[in-house]
Design a protein around this motif. Structure first.
Motif, PDB file in Angstrom:
ATOM      1  N   ASP A  74       0.789  -1.221   0.000  1.00 58.92           N
ATOM      2  CA  ASP A  74       0.000   0.000   0.000  1.00 58.92           C
ATOM      3  C   ASP A  74       0.826   1.277   0.000  1.00 58.92           C
ATOM      4  O   ASP A  74       0.362   2.314  -0.445  1.00 58.92           O
ATOM      5  CB  ASP A  74      -0.928   0.032   1.219  1.00 58.92           C
ATOM      6  CG  ASP A  74      -1.991  -1.048   1.149  1.00 58.92           C
ATOM      7  OD1 ASP A  74      -2.444  -1.354   0.035  1.00 58.92           O
ATOM      8  OD2 ASP A  74      -2.350  -1.584   2.209  1.00 58.92           O
ATOM      9  N   ARG A  75       2.019   1.217   0.550  1.00 61.62           N
ATOM     10  CA  ARG A  75       2.841   2.425   0.630  1.00 61.62           C
ATOM     11  C   ARG A  75       4.307   2.033   0.694  1.00 61.62           C
ATOM     12  O   ARG A  75       4.652   0.923   1.060  1.00 61.62           O
ATOM     13  CB  ARG A  75       2.463   3.262   1.841  1.00 61.62           C
ATOM     14  CG  ARG A  75       2.728   2.585   3.171  1.00 61.62           C
ATOM     15  CD  ARG A  75       2.118   3.372   4.335  1.00 61.62           C
ATOM     16  NE  ARG A  75       2.285   2.801   5.623  1.00 61.62           N
ATOM     17  CZ  ARG A  75       1.838   1.619   6.054  1.00 61.62           C
ATOM     18  NH1 ARG A  75       1.223   0.826   5.246  1.00 61.62           N
ATOM     19  NH2 ARG A  75       2.024   1.220   7.287  1.00 61.62           N
ATOM     20  N   ARG A  76       5.153   2.973   0.350  1.00 61.28           N
ATOM     21  CA  ARG A  76       6.591   2.754   0.423  1.00 61.28           C
ATOM     22  C   ARG A  76       7.023   2.727   1.878  1.00 61.28           C
ATOM     23  O   ARG A  76       6.437   3.385   2.728  1.00 61.28           O
ATOM     24  CB  ARG A  76       7.340   3.843  -0.330  1.00 61.28           C
ATOM     25  CG  ARG A  76       6.944   3.804  -1.805  1.00 61.28           C
ATOM     26  CD  ARG A  76       7.938   4.214  -2.781  1.00 61.28           C
ATOM     27  NE  ARG A  76       9.229   3.569  -2.641  1.00 61.28           N
ATOM     28  CZ  ARG A  76      10.323   4.063  -3.184  1.00 61.28           C
ATOM     29  NH1 ARG A  76      10.266   5.175  -3.864  1.00 61.28           N
ATOM     30  NH2 ARG A  76      11.473   3.452  -3.055  1.00 61.28           N
ATOM     31  N   VAL A  77       8.050   1.952   2.150  1.00 59.79           N
ATOM     32  CA  VAL A  77       8.598   1.810   3.488  1.00 59.79           C
ATOM     33  C   VAL A  77      10.037   2.311   3.437  1.00 59.79           C
ATOM     34  O   VAL A  77      10.834   1.839   2.630  1.00 59.79           O
ATOM     35  CB  VAL A  77       8.579   0.330   3.934  1.00 59.79           C
ATOM     36  CG1 VAL A  77       9.208   0.171   5.299  1.00 59.79           C
ATOM     37  CG2 VAL A  77       7.160  -0.215   3.912  1.00 59.79           C
ATOM     38  N   ALA A  78      10.344   3.273   4.273  1.00 64.60           N
ATOM     39  CA  ALA A  78      11.690   3.845   4.270  1.00 64.60           C
ATOM     40  C   ALA A  78      12.688   2.817   4.817  1.00 64.60           C
ATOM     41  O   ALA A  78      12.574   2.387   5.961  1.00 64.60           O
ATOM     42  CB  ALA A  78      11.728   5.113   5.107  1.00 64.60           C
ATOM     43  N   VAL A  79      13.613   2.411   3.965  1.00 66.64           N
ATOM     44  CA  VAL A  79      14.695   1.511   4.376  1.00 66.64           C
ATOM     45  C   VAL A  79      15.996   2.045   3.794  1.00 66.64           C
ATOM     46  O   VAL A  79      16.003   2.657   2.733  1.00 66.64           O
ATOM     47  CB  VAL A  79      14.477   0.051   3.897  1.00 66.64           C
ATOM     48  CG1 VAL A  79      13.275  -0.578   4.559  1.00 66.64           C
ATOM     49  CG2 VAL A  79      14.348  -0.030   2.396  1.00 66.64           C
ATOM     50  N   SER A  80      17.065   1.790   4.495  1.00 67.18           N
ATOM     51  CA  SER A  80      18.365   2.203   3.983  1.00 67.18           C
ATOM     52  C   SER A  80      19.069   0.983   3.403  1.00 67.18           C
ATOM     53  O   SER A  80      18.789  -0.162   3.774  1.00 67.18           O
ATOM     54  CB  SER A  80      19.220   2.801   5.098  1.00 67.18           C
ATOM     55  OG  SER A  80      19.612   1.799   6.011  1.00 67.18           O
ATOM     56  N   GLU A  81      19.986   1.253   2.495  1.00 64.66           N
ATOM     57  CA  GLU A  81      20.765   0.168   1.906  1.00 64.66           C
ATOM     58  C   GLU A  81      21.523  -0.589   2.994  1.00 64.66           C
ATOM     59  O   GLU A  81      21.543  -1.824   2.991  1.00 64.66           O
ATOM     60  CB  GLU A  81      21.740   0.730   0.871  1.00 64.66           C
ATOM     61  CG  GLU A  81      22.522  -0.325   0.140  1.00 64.66           C
ATOM     62  CD  GLU A  81      23.362   0.257  -0.979  1.00 64.66           C
ATOM     63  OE1 GLU A  81      24.566  -0.061  -1.012  1.00 64.66           O
ATOM     64  OE2 GLU A  81      22.824   1.018  -1.811  1.00 64.66           O
TER      65      GLU A  81
END
Length: 128
Positions: free
Chosen positions: A63-70
């Protein structure tokens, strides 16, 4: 939803671009894939399945983007996990390939979305 492409792992094979049913990826500078239309991602995991370099991370939230870091994704061991557990390529002898079961999941999701649209009154977030 597709969240991340790790450029250092990408081999520029283009498989992810070819298999994406929603045309989310484009070839960028030097041919490396870029997230051109991430909001169109259907969370089908096809790009992740076909990425033999394990350079793509798709979060299960559709439903939505999830903030994740590399750094977070690399440290977590999530890259390639879906492909591995789906028994693709080099994992075929270790895990059963039951990806064909996803057809039922996608069909049921489509039916549920159609019912929601049919019940939701216009003007309250429904498609006009």
């Amino acid at each position: 939803m597709i969240e991340l492409i790790v450029a250092d792992r990408c081999t520029d094979c283009g498989a992810c671009i070819e298999v994406c049913p929603a045309n989310v990826l484009d070839a960028g500078q030097g041919g490396l894939p870029v997230l051109a239309r991430a909001e169109d991602c259907q969370t089908c995991f096809m790009c992740e399945l076909y990425c033999r370099a394990d350079a793509i991370y798709v979060a299960p939230d559709c439903d939505r983007r999830v903030a994740v870091s590399e750094a977070e994704v690399l440290a977590s061991g999530r890259l390639g996990q879906y492909r591995k557990h789906s028994g693709w390529n080099e994992w075929a002898e270790h895990y059963p390939n039951e990806q064909w079961l996803m057809e039922t999941v996608f069909r049921r999701a489509g039916e549920a979305a159609a019912q929601t649209r049919a019940v939701r009154p216009e003007g309250l977030g429904g498609k006009e």
